[in-house]
Enzyme design. Structure first.
Site, PDB file in Angstrom:
ATOM      1  N   LYS A  90       0.857  -1.193   0.000  1.00 31.61           N
ATOM      2  CA  LYS A  90       0.000   0.000   0.000  1.00 31.61           C
ATOM      3  C   LYS A  90       0.882   1.227   0.000  1.00 31.61           C
ATOM      4  CE  LYS A  90      -3.882   2.196   0.293  1.00 31.61           C
ATOM      5  NZ  LYS A  90      -3.461   2.874  -0.970  1.00 31.61           N
ATOM      6  N   GLN A 111       7.218   3.881   3.851  1.00 28.13           N
ATOM      7  CA  GLN A 111       5.807   3.496   3.898  1.00 28.13           C
ATOM      8  C   GLN A 111       5.587   2.234   4.738  1.00 28.13           C
ATOM      9  OE1 GLN A 111       3.918   5.583   1.421  1.00 28.13           O
ATOM     10  NE2 GLN A 111       2.213   5.119   2.789  1.00 28.13           N
ATOM     11  N   LYS A 126       5.345   1.688  -3.095  1.00 32.32           N
ATOM     12  CA  LYS A 126       5.267   3.036  -3.667  1.00 32.32           C
ATOM     13  C   LYS A 126       5.525   2.929  -5.160  1.00 32.32           C
ATOM     14  CE  LYS A 126       4.749   7.285  -2.026  1.00 32.32           C
ATOM     15  NZ  LYS A 126       4.130   7.724  -0.759  1.00 32.32           N
ATOM     16  N   GLY A 165      -2.706   8.166  -4.328  1.00 24.67           N
ATOM     17  CA  GLY A 165      -2.032   9.370  -4.811  1.00 24.67           C
ATOM     18  C   GLY A 165      -0.790   9.717  -4.007  1.00 24.67           C
ATOM     19  N   ASP A 166      -0.021  10.630  -4.545  1.00 23.17           N
ATOM     20  CA  ASP A 166       1.104  11.272  -3.867  1.00 23.17           C
ATOM     21  C   ASP A 166       1.306  12.565  -4.663  1.00 23.17           C
ATOM     22  OD1 ASP A 166       3.293  10.531  -1.684  1.00 23.17           O
ATOM     23  OD2 ASP A 166       4.416  11.454  -3.305  1.00 23.17           O
TER      24      ASP A 166
HETATM   25  N1  GLU Z   1       1.178   8.966  -0.638  1.00 24.02           N
HETATM   26  C1  GLU Z   1       0.616   8.973   0.685  1.00 24.02           C
HETATM   27  C2  GLU Z   1       1.690   8.686   1.693  1.00 24.02           C
HETATM   28  O1  GLU Z   1       2.807   9.129   1.528  1.00 24.02           O
HETATM   29  C3  GLU Z   1      -0.650   8.126   0.820  1.00 24.02           C
HETATM   30  C4  GLU Z   1      -0.545   6.705   0.373  1.00 24.02           C
HETATM   31  C5  GLU Z   1      -1.856   5.949   0.356  1.00 24.02           C
HETATM   32  O2  GLU Z   1      -2.902   6.512   0.682  1.00 24.02           O
HETATM   33  O3  GLU Z   1      -1.802   4.760   0.029  1.00 24.02           O
HETATM   34  O4  GLU Z   1       1.496   8.065   2.704  1.00 24.02           O
END
Ligand code: GLU
Length: 445
Positions: A90, A111, A126, A165-166
């Site tokens: 995720k 993450q 990611k 998203g990011d």
């Molecule tokens: N990109 C976001 C983070 O850095 C959210 C990732 C997500 O919702 O899976 O955590």
């Protein structure tokens, strides 16, 4: 650093040459983990760290697409599936010209721990592309997203890997990606992506969650010293989704946010940032921050420069990695800084973190402070799995509980390991132990 862990770190660095951000993220985590390995020799025997630093799978692919002028364009796509001990991979997708394998690996590595800290059943991953969305039409964005998904679809799924998203990827991009996934697979698989639109499986509060969560985390840190956001003078970097929602939340708690930035410059608005105007410019018009300075009176727009030159009692770096260095940190400390909440991933350099910690500034590292976004993605997955849709109030309450829980777990872990108030240690150890236990239980994989 503990000598046993230093040897592991050296191997990781030698094995992944030229990936500076990944080296930085690994070093920062391993520096915290010496005491854990004294208590848990089984982690070393089980080669947990060696396995943790090697992604389970790394996918690199060509993304060909046609621009509005009919020219063929080629970008590079990535998905690093880092660790699935706690759940499906995720993590977000980043579309930005700076994206390369090292950046995606640093983000994926962070993450793992962030997602573990949320307490939700999600692993770490990611992805992204070196595609630059700036100045591209909607039609170009759509064609790019469709091409990106035409390769990515075979690697993801609600039980396998769930992107979101990011930077450069918001609701519009998730929509195009989801549409193409559905078309190729012939499945309405809501749980394959998060950050979806509300009418087609998205969750209320997901857009606000990262920024809100960062402020909730910082508020909990302030409370440990009998303080709160009320009356604080706040400086925020960035003016994207995370920054805007952090500004809104901080101001709702009584703070005045006097500045925010984009990659060209920053605005100083002593009356407090007008969030409605900022949203109009950045989210509706997809414009530049310079316009904010033009449209609102008594606002200074500074071309170039650093928002960290300003004085603030709370700093919320919400732009990108390594945007706040040691010199900026020293300046902020001299100007009376009390707390830092990282809304972005690894925005403070290692030198900056050391300056904050040496000065006794409350410092909430990104993997704890910005976990509200991915936590709410996990809430979106829950709603998708039960074909349910929760109210804003209920979802916000869950987010608040999760953020307070992360804060308390980091604080308790820092206490347990003899370094009270060290949220970096608390986050790294708290996240790591959970993942390490799960990895050992699942055998050598
Ligand atoms: N990109 C976001 C983070 O850095 C959210 C990732 C997500 O919702 O899976 O955590």
């Amino acid at each position: 650093m503990d000598a046993r862990l230093e040897a592991i770190r050296d191997t990781v660095l030698a094995r992944n040459p030229g990936e500076g951000e990944f080296h930085q993220a690994v070093t920062e985590v391993l520096e915290s983990l010496g005491p854990v390995h004294d208590r848990h020799p089984e982690f070393l025997e089980g080669a947990v760290l060696e396995r943790l630093c090697e992604p389970e799978r790394q996918i690199i692919f060509r993304v060909p697409w046609v621009d509005d002028a009919g020219r063929f364009q080629i970008n590079r796509g990535f998905r690093v599936e880092f660790n699935s001990a706690l759940g499906p991979f995720k993590g977000g997708l980043r579309f930005h010209p700076s994206v390369n394998l090292g950046i995606v690996k640093f983000l994926g590595f962070e993450q793992i721990f962030k997602n573990a800290l949320t307490g939700m059943p999600i692993g770490g991953g990611k992805g992204g592309s070196d595609f630059d969305p700036r100045g591209r039409s909607d039609a170009e964005i759509m064609r790019f997203c469709q091409s990106f998904m035409t390769e990515l679809y075979r690697h993801i799924g609600e039980y396998t890997d769930v992107p979101a998203g990011d930077i450069g990827v918001g609701g519009r991009e998730i929509g195009y990606l989801f549409g193409q996934y559905k078309r190729i697979t012939n499945r309405y698989e809501s749980g394959v992506l998060t950050g979806k639109g509300i009418s087609w499986g998205g969750s209320l509060v997901r857009p606000e969650a990262t920024g809100y969560g960062t402020v909730i985390f910082a508020e909990e840190m302030l409370k440990t010293r009998g303080l709160s956001f009320d009356g604080q003078r706040v400086v925020v970097s960035g003016s994207g989704n995370v920054a805007i929602n952090a500004i809104a939340k901080a101001q709702s708690l009584g703070a005045t946010v006097v500045a925010c930035s984009d990659s060209s410059g920053y605005v100083v608005d002593e009356a407090g940032i007008d969030v409605a105007l900022l949203r109009q410019i950045k989210e509706v018009e997809r414009g530049r921050l310079k316009d904010y300075g033009i449209r609102r009176s008594a606002v200074d727009y500074v071309d170039g420069g650093s928002v960290w030159d300003l004085d603030a009692t709370v700093a919320l770096p919400c732009a990108t990695q390594n945007e706040l260095d040691g010199a900026a940190a020293a300046r902020l400390v001299r100007n009376g800084l009390l707390a830092v909440g990282e809304g972005a991933n690894m925005p403070s350099t290692r030198e900056a973190v050391a300056v904050f910690q040496d000065a006794g500034v409350l410092f909430g590292p990104g993997k704890a402070a910005n976990a509200g976004g991915v936590a709410t993605s996990a809430l979106e997955m829950q709603q998708n799995a039960s074909r349910d849709s929760w109210s804003f109030a209920h979802t916000e309450e869950r987010l608040t509980e999760i953020m307070v829980g992360i804060h308390d777990r980091c604080a308790a872990t820092a206490d347990e390991y003899g370094d009270p108030g060290n949220y970096v240690l608390g986050a790294n150890i708290g996240g790591f132990v959970k993942v390490a236990d799960a990895m050992l239980a699942q055998g050598l994989i």
